[in-house]
Structures are given as C-alpha cells and as structure tokens.
Write a protein that holds these residues in place. Structure first.
Motif, PDB file in Angstrom:
ATOM      1  N   ALA A 125       0.750  -1.209   0.015  1.00  0.00           N
ATOM      2  CA  ALA A 125       0.049   0.127   0.096  1.00  0.00           C
ATOM      3  C   ALA A 125       0.849   1.242   0.012  1.00  0.00           C
ATOM      4  N   LEU A 126       1.876   1.033   0.743  1.00  0.00           N
ATOM      5  CA  LEU A 126       2.979   2.567   0.711  1.00  0.00           C
ATOM      6  C   LEU A 126       3.489   2.534  -0.500  1.00  0.00           C
ATOM      7  N   ALA A 127       3.881   1.706  -1.290  1.00  0.00           N
ATOM      8  CA  ALA A 127       4.524   1.749  -2.724  1.00  0.00           C
ATOM      9  C   ALA A 127       3.290   2.308  -3.581  1.00  0.00           C
ATOM     10  N   LYS A 128       2.187   2.025  -3.429  1.00  0.00           N
ATOM     11  CA  LYS A 128       1.212   2.727  -4.352  1.00  0.00           C
ATOM     12  C   LYS A 128       1.024   4.179  -4.036  1.00  0.00           C
ATOM     13  N   TRP A 129       1.101   4.534  -2.430  1.00  0.00           N
ATOM     14  CA  TRP A 129       1.207   5.829  -2.215  1.00  0.00           C
ATOM     15  C   TRP A 129       2.601   6.692  -2.832  1.00  0.00           C
ATOM     16  N   LYS A 130       3.425   5.803  -2.683  1.00  0.00           N
ATOM     17  CA  LYS A 130       4.778   6.322  -3.367  1.00  0.00           C
ATOM     18  C   LYS A 130       4.426   6.952  -4.711  1.00  0.00           C
ATOM     19  N   THR A 131       3.822   5.993  -5.520  1.00  0.00           N
ATOM     20  CA  THR A 131       3.668   6.253  -7.146  1.00  0.00           C
ATOM     21  C   THR A 131       2.584   7.556  -7.199  1.00  0.00           C
ATOM     22  N   THR A 132       1.726   7.394  -6.441  1.00  0.00           N
ATOM     23  CA  THR A 132       0.689   8.509  -6.538  1.00  0.00           C
ATOM     24  C   THR A 132       1.418   9.794  -6.253  1.00  0.00           C
ATOM     25  N   MET A 133       2.276   9.830  -5.079  1.00  0.00           N
ATOM     26  CA  MET A 133       2.888  11.058  -4.835  1.00  0.00           C
ATOM     27  C   MET A 133       3.770  11.487  -6.024  1.00  0.00           C
ATOM     28  N   GLN A 134       4.473  10.743  -6.434  1.00  0.00           N
ATOM     29  CA  GLN A 134       5.706  10.908  -7.615  1.00  0.00           C
ATOM     30  C   GLN A 134       4.703  11.475  -8.665  1.00  0.00           C
ATOM     31  N   MET A 135       3.424  11.036  -8.992  1.00  0.00           N
ATOM     32  CA  MET A 135       2.734  11.613 -10.245  1.00  0.00           C
ATOM     33  C   MET A 135       2.192  12.965  -9.889  1.00  0.00           C
ATOM     34  N   ALA A 182       2.987  34.729  -8.777  1.00  0.00           N
ATOM     35  CA  ALA A 182       2.521  33.738  -7.616  1.00  0.00           C
ATOM     36  C   ALA A 182       2.491  32.273  -8.076  1.00  0.00           C
ATOM     37  N   GLY A 183       1.546  32.076  -9.422  1.00  0.00           N
ATOM     38  CA  GLY A 183       1.422  30.685  -9.611  1.00  0.00           C
ATOM     39  C   GLY A 183       2.754  30.061  -9.874  1.00  0.00           C
ATOM     40  N   MET A 184       3.714  30.737 -10.532  1.00  0.00           N
ATOM     41  CA  MET A 184       5.120  30.032 -10.782  1.00  0.00           C
ATOM     42  C   MET A 184       5.820  29.519  -9.477  1.00  0.00           C
ATOM     43  N   GLU A 185       5.776  30.670  -8.544  1.00  0.00           N
ATOM     44  CA  GLU A 185       6.538  30.429  -7.226  1.00  0.00           C
ATOM     45  C   GLU A 185       5.851  29.320  -6.454  1.00  0.00           C
ATOM     46  N   TRP A 186       4.639  29.331  -6.228  1.00  0.00           N
ATOM     47  CA  TRP A 186       3.835  28.449  -5.426  1.00  0.00           C
ATOM     48  C   TRP A 186       3.554  26.973  -5.966  1.00  0.00           C
ATOM     49  N   SER A 187       3.679  26.738  -7.106  1.00  0.00           N
ATOM     50  CA  SER A 187       3.709  25.667  -7.878  1.00  0.00           C
ATOM     51  C   SER A 187       4.964  24.864  -7.924  1.00  0.00           C
ATOM     52  N   GLY A 188       6.102  25.762  -7.877  1.00  0.00           N
ATOM     53  CA  GLY A 188       7.485  25.385  -7.836  1.00  0.00           C
ATOM     54  C   GLY A 188       7.770  24.779  -6.276  1.00  0.00           C
ATOM     55  N   ARG A 189       7.589  25.584  -5.145  1.00  0.00           N
ATOM     56  CA  ARG A 189       7.251  25.290  -4.038  1.00  0.00           C
ATOM     57  C   ARG A 189       6.700  24.079  -3.642  1.00  0.00           C
ATOM     58  N   VAL A 190       5.436  23.978  -4.027  1.00  0.00           N
ATOM     59  CA  VAL A 190       4.825  22.757  -3.648  1.00  0.00           C
ATOM     60  C   VAL A 190       5.189  21.390  -4.409  1.00  0.00           C
ATOM     61  N   GLY A 191       5.596  21.671  -5.773  1.00  0.00           N
ATOM     62  CA  GLY A 191       5.940  20.508  -6.289  1.00  0.00           C
ATOM     63  C   GLY A 191       7.427  20.126  -5.878  1.00  0.00           C
ATOM     64  N   LEU A 192       7.913  20.941  -5.483  1.00  0.00           N
ATOM     65  CA  LEU A 192       9.618  20.333  -4.749  1.00  0.00           C
ATOM     66  C   LEU A 192       9.145  19.907  -3.418  1.00  0.00           C
ATOM     67  N   TRP A 193       8.299  20.238  -2.686  1.00  0.00           N
ATOM     68  CA  TRP A 193       7.847  19.681  -1.365  1.00  0.00           C
ATOM     69  C   TRP A 193       7.284  18.374  -1.633  1.00  0.00           C
ATOM     70  N   LEU A 194       6.327  18.142  -2.714  1.00  0.00           N
ATOM     71  CA  LEU A 194       5.794  16.922  -2.797  1.00  0.00           C
ATOM     72  C   LEU A 194       6.579  15.890  -3.704  1.00  0.00           C
TER      73      LEU A 194
END
Length: 221
Positions: A125-135, A182-194
């Motif tokens: 189940a954790l591996a499936k969450w891993k794949t989802t988070m990657q995508m 703002a969209g560029m900065e936040w999508s970059g930050r959130v994408g990097l955190w994820l």
C-alpha cells in the motif's frame, strides 16, 4: 496475451511516457508544457482506472501485472528527466529525483535477478502511495513551467524598472504579472515539497523491498 480494456489502458500509459518528452521536441513552450502536463495527467489517471476496472470486471492478467509497473516507472523516469533537463539543475530538485531514479532501477534489477521468486516483492500500500505522490509532484512541477513561460511572454519587452513597478503596485497590472508570478513560485515550491515526500516514500519502500529480497540474495539460495 489477453487484450482487454484494462490492459489497453496500461499499454496506452506506457506509450504516453515517451510522448511527454516528445512534446518538447515538436512544440514550443509554453505549448509543450501544456501538452506534457495534460498527457501526463491523463496517463496518471489510467494508472488508477486500469487497476480498478481489472478488479471490478475480474480481468486481472499476467500481461497487465507485467506492464503496469513498467508503465509507471517509464512515466516517472522520463518525466523527471524532462523536468530536470529544463530546470536550473538545483540540488534541491536533482537530489530527490536521483533517489527516485536510483530506487526504481534498483528494485527493477532485484525483480529481474530474483526471477521466479520475485513474487516475494509484492506491491505494498505504501508503494502505491509512493507512485501517486510521484505523479502528483511531477504534474505540479509541469504546471510551474506553464506559469513561468506565460510570465515570460507577459514581460517581453519590459525593462526591470517597469516590471518592478507593476509588481509593487505602482503601475496597473494589465497582463496579470502578479498572479502569474505567484503561480510560478507556489507551483515550484509545492511541487518540490511533494517531490521530497515522494523521494522519502520511495527510499522507504526501496529499503523494504531490499529487506524482503535479502534471504534470496544469499549465496547458495
């Protein structure tokens, strides 16, 4: 080989993986970013849909079980390659991407070496969450490219003083510079955190697979 709808969806996801990279060869940006984002999101949805349909319709096959992880890994590896290739090569991006790429190659090698006993490395189940988070992380990072290039198009021909005046509110923001930035900065930050979260889950699941495989890796197995 049994070609049912779940297997066809999985095959389409596999074909879509190199398609993400091809978008940047045949289209200019930001259109390439848009097309890559849409293609990646649609392909990611099939990752859930093909498994759901296979279980619901009792159409689970060996072909589908073989193609599904290959399609997932191809999507993630190629998409990360494209994102890093068009990035500033920040270590905060390269490091989690390296962890993800190393783990995917390592686990694939383990499965190939184990052969008939590779069934011991069942998807958790954790591996499936891993794949989802990657995508999800990759989709958000692709969206950053969209914001970035629309912002670049909006400021084309402006000098730094004019850009600064608009962003500071001294001049009217007719082209939406503030929300694009703002969209560029936040999508970059959130994408990097994820992506860091995905890399952590990736490392944990890789270690779990290694521990499960160790008894079969000893000499004389």
């Amino acid at each position: 080989m049994k070609w049912n709808l779940p297997n066809i969806l999985t095959l389409l996801r596999l074909v879509a993986a190199p398609g993400v990279a091809l978008m940047f060869l045949y289209f200019t940006r930001p259109y390439a970013d848009w097309f890559a984002l849409i293609l990646f999101v649609l392909a990611s949805v099939t990752d859930w849909l093909d498994g759901y349909l296979a279980r619901a319709w009792k159409q689970e096959t060996k072909l589908g079980a073989m193609l599904d992880p290959i399609a997932d890994k191809a999507m993630v590896v190629i998409a990360l390659m494209v994102i890093i290739g068009f990035s500033s090569w920040s270590p905060w991006l390269v490091l989690p991407a390296t962890v993800i790429l190393f783990r995917e190659v390592f686990v694939s090698g383990l499965r190939e070496y184990l052969g008939d006993v590779a069934g011991t490395l069942k998807v958790t189940a954790l591996a499936k969450w891993k794949t989802t988070m990657q995508m999800v992380a990759i989709a958000v990072l692709f969206s950053q490219g969209v914001f970035e290039h629309y912002l670049g198009m909006s400021v084309f021909g402006m000098d730094q003083d004019m850009i600064g005046a608009i962003l500071n509110g001294d001049e009217e923001d007719l082209f939406g510079l503030n929300w694009k930035l703002a969209g560029m900065e936040w999508s970059g930050r959130v994408g990097l955190w994820l992506l860091w979260i995905a890399a952590t889950l990736t490392a944990v699941t890789g270690y779990d697979y290694l521990m499960k495989a160790l008894p079969h890796l000893r000499e004389g197995r």
